[in-house]
Design an enzyme around this catalytic site. Structure first.
Site, PDB file in Angstrom:
ATOM      1  N   CYS A   2      33.459 -13.918 -28.788  1.00  0.00           N
ATOM      2  CA  CYS A   2      33.022 -15.154 -29.427  1.00  0.00           C
ATOM      3  C   CYS A   2      33.343 -16.324 -28.511  1.00  0.00           C
ATOM      4  O   CYS A   2      33.860 -16.157 -27.415  1.00  0.00           O
ATOM      5  CB  CYS A   2      33.728 -15.334 -30.774  1.00  0.00           C
ATOM      6  SG  CYS A   2      33.509 -13.945 -31.910  1.00  0.00           S
ATOM      7  N   GLY A  28      27.891 -16.363 -28.849  1.00  0.00           N
ATOM      8  CA  GLY A  28      27.713 -15.913 -30.226  1.00  0.00           C
ATOM      9  C   GLY A  28      26.629 -16.677 -30.933  1.00  0.00           C
ATOM     10  O   GLY A  28      26.633 -17.905 -30.915  1.00  0.00           O
ATOM     11  N   ASN A 106      38.986 -15.429 -30.418  1.00  0.00           N
ATOM     12  CA  ASN A 106      38.060 -14.612 -29.635  1.00  0.00           C
ATOM     13  C   ASN A 106      38.816 -13.374 -29.187  1.00  0.00           C
ATOM     14  O   ASN A 106      39.841 -13.481 -28.511  1.00  0.00           O
ATOM     15  CB  ASN A 106      37.558 -15.397 -28.416  1.00  0.00           C
ATOM     16  CG  ASN A 106      36.715 -14.534 -27.484  1.00  0.00           C
ATOM     17  OD1 ASN A 106      36.002 -13.642 -27.922  1.00  0.00           O
ATOM     18  ND2 ASN A 106      36.811 -14.796 -26.193  1.00  0.00           N
ATOM     19  N   GLY A 107      38.323 -12.205 -29.574  1.00  0.00           N
ATOM     20  CA  GLY A 107      38.995 -10.975 -29.179  1.00  0.00           C
ATOM     21  C   GLY A 107      38.778  -9.870 -30.190  1.00  0.00           C
ATOM     22  O   GLY A 107      37.854  -9.926 -31.005  1.00  0.00           O
ATOM     23  N   TYR A 264      28.534  -9.876 -17.427  1.00  0.00           N
ATOM     24  CA  TYR A 264      27.448 -10.259 -18.325  1.00  0.00           C
ATOM     25  C   TYR A 264      27.724 -11.444 -19.227  1.00  0.00           C
ATOM     26  O   TYR A 264      26.880 -12.317 -19.394  1.00  0.00           O
ATOM     27  CB  TYR A 264      27.069  -9.051 -19.209  1.00  0.00           C
ATOM     28  CG  TYR A 264      25.991  -9.370 -20.213  1.00  0.00           C
ATOM     29  CD1 TYR A 264      24.649  -9.327 -19.858  1.00  0.00           C
ATOM     30  CD2 TYR A 264      26.306  -9.746 -21.523  1.00  0.00           C
ATOM     31  CE1 TYR A 264      23.651  -9.643 -20.769  1.00  0.00           C
ATOM     32  CE2 TYR A 264      25.322 -10.065 -22.433  1.00  0.00           C
ATOM     33  CZ  TYR A 264      23.996 -10.013 -22.065  1.00  0.00           C
ATOM     34  OH  TYR A 264      23.016 -10.330 -22.956  1.00  0.00           O
TER      35      TYR A 264
END
Length: 355
Positions: A2, A28, A106-107, A264
């Site tokens: 995210c 996201g 985030n994770g 990416y």
């Protein structure tokens, strides 16, 4: 995977958080949210929250940004790696005890079931969703409450040692990746990163205030030129006087950064852990070209699958001395298909996206 942002400024910061989330939208598309806090002149202050499914531009109207008052706040864009993707799973989350704490994350927390059992049975905290940020938020709140006394009444005041001890206890219990931003009502802004530094987190300072963000591009756009990475196992706390306190709680000799960020996920104009994402992708192309040479293959042309592979394709083509050409044209009005939640949806939208 995210995108998160947290800002402590001298004025209402919802417009800045909104703009920062636009810069992080590639991280996201499923949901977004902003929570701010305005300290009242005669009261304890108030949280203002707007979150839901959709992109940043589709979710937030001008009246929403105007309603989100306060000089401190956090924002989030979501790609669902855990949870059903319901509107209730959108971040940020907040809890009113102790003090009032809001968090975005985030994770991916690996020992979810173990932590949920701990929070429910030992700390008697209610877990309402399947989102792991709710666990992290309640775990931090439980540690602060336990250290500072029953119901969060801290006779010493919420000092840096209390914050550091609470984050340290959280790090001892959580297994997985987590980069977090949170604010504690009337106390300050906090950012911390797991001991392996798996997911990225940047910290920026400007005359107007401070900012945490998943990628440097958000800090660039918002004018936070003095920036650095939050170190693996580090917590940074900015108090109400905007004084910055930093402690590396659990240092690791060998960090384990997420390679997918460089391949990416991140924007190529970002810098993560002192490495340019663009440069990393270019060098990956050079390494791939060496493997191609070893196999005795001489391509006629190198064609990237846009957009992420473009930099790698340049590295391959330059190393092999062959032509680099466009073979697919991308519809700019279609978002990232990889982070769509289901295979069927990805397959459908790839047809609309590439020709």
């Amino acid at each position: 995977m995210c995108g998160i942002i947290g800002i402590y400024n001298q004025k209402d910061i919802a417009p800045e958080i909104w703009l920062g989330l636009i810069a992080l939208q590639h991280r996201g598309q499923d949901a977004a949210g902003i929570v701010t806090y305005e300290r009242g002149s005669t009261s304890e202050g108030r949280f203002y929250l707007k979150k839901g499914k959709g992109t940043v531009q589709s979710l937030f109207k001008s009246e929403d940004i105007q309603r989100l008052k306060g000089s401190i706040g956090i924002g989030h864009v979501r790609y669902p790696t855990i949870g059903a993707g319901d509107p209730e799973d959108a971040q940020p989350f907040y809890t009113n005890s102790p003090f009032g704490i809001a968090m975005a994350h985030n994770g991916n927390v690996i020992n979810y079931a173990e932590l949920k059992d701990l929070l429910v049975n030992k700390y008697h905290r209610h877990i309402n969703t399947e989102n792991d940020v709710e666990l992290l938020l309640n775990l931090l709140a439980a540690q602060i409450g336990e250290i500072s006394g029953f119901m969060g009444r801290d006779k010493r005041g919420l000092l840096l040692p209390l914050i550091i001890e609470a984050v340290s206890k959280l790090m001892e219990k959580v297994n997985g990746s987590y980069s977090c931003v949170c604010f504690i009502a009337g106390k300050g802004l906090l950012g911390f990163r797991d001991p392996y530094g798996i997911k990225p987190l940047k910290f920026g300072i400007a005359e107007k205030g401070v900012c945490f963000a998943s990628e440097s591009v958000a800090l660039d756009i918002l004018g936070y030129k003095e920036m650095r990475d939050v170190l693996p196992g580090e917590a940074i706390f900015v108090d109400t006087k905007r004084k910055v306190h930093s402690v590396v709680i659990k240092p690791q000799k060998i960090p384990k950064h997420c390679i997918f960020e460089y391949i990416y996920f991140a924007r190529p104009d970002s810098v993560m852990d002192d490495m340019s994402v663009y440069e990393a992708r270019f060098k990956l192309g050079q390494e791939l070209a060496k493997s191609i040479k070893e196999r005795g293959i001489k391509p006629d042309v190198v064609i990237p699958i846009p957009d992420t592979a473009r930099t790698t394709a340049v590295g391959i083509a330059e190393t092999l001395g062959v032509r680099n050409s466009e073979g697919l044209i991308k519809n700019r009005y279609i978002g990232r298909t990889f982070i769509m939640p289901r295979d069927e949806k990805r397959m459908e939208w790839v047809k609309y996206k590439l020709n």
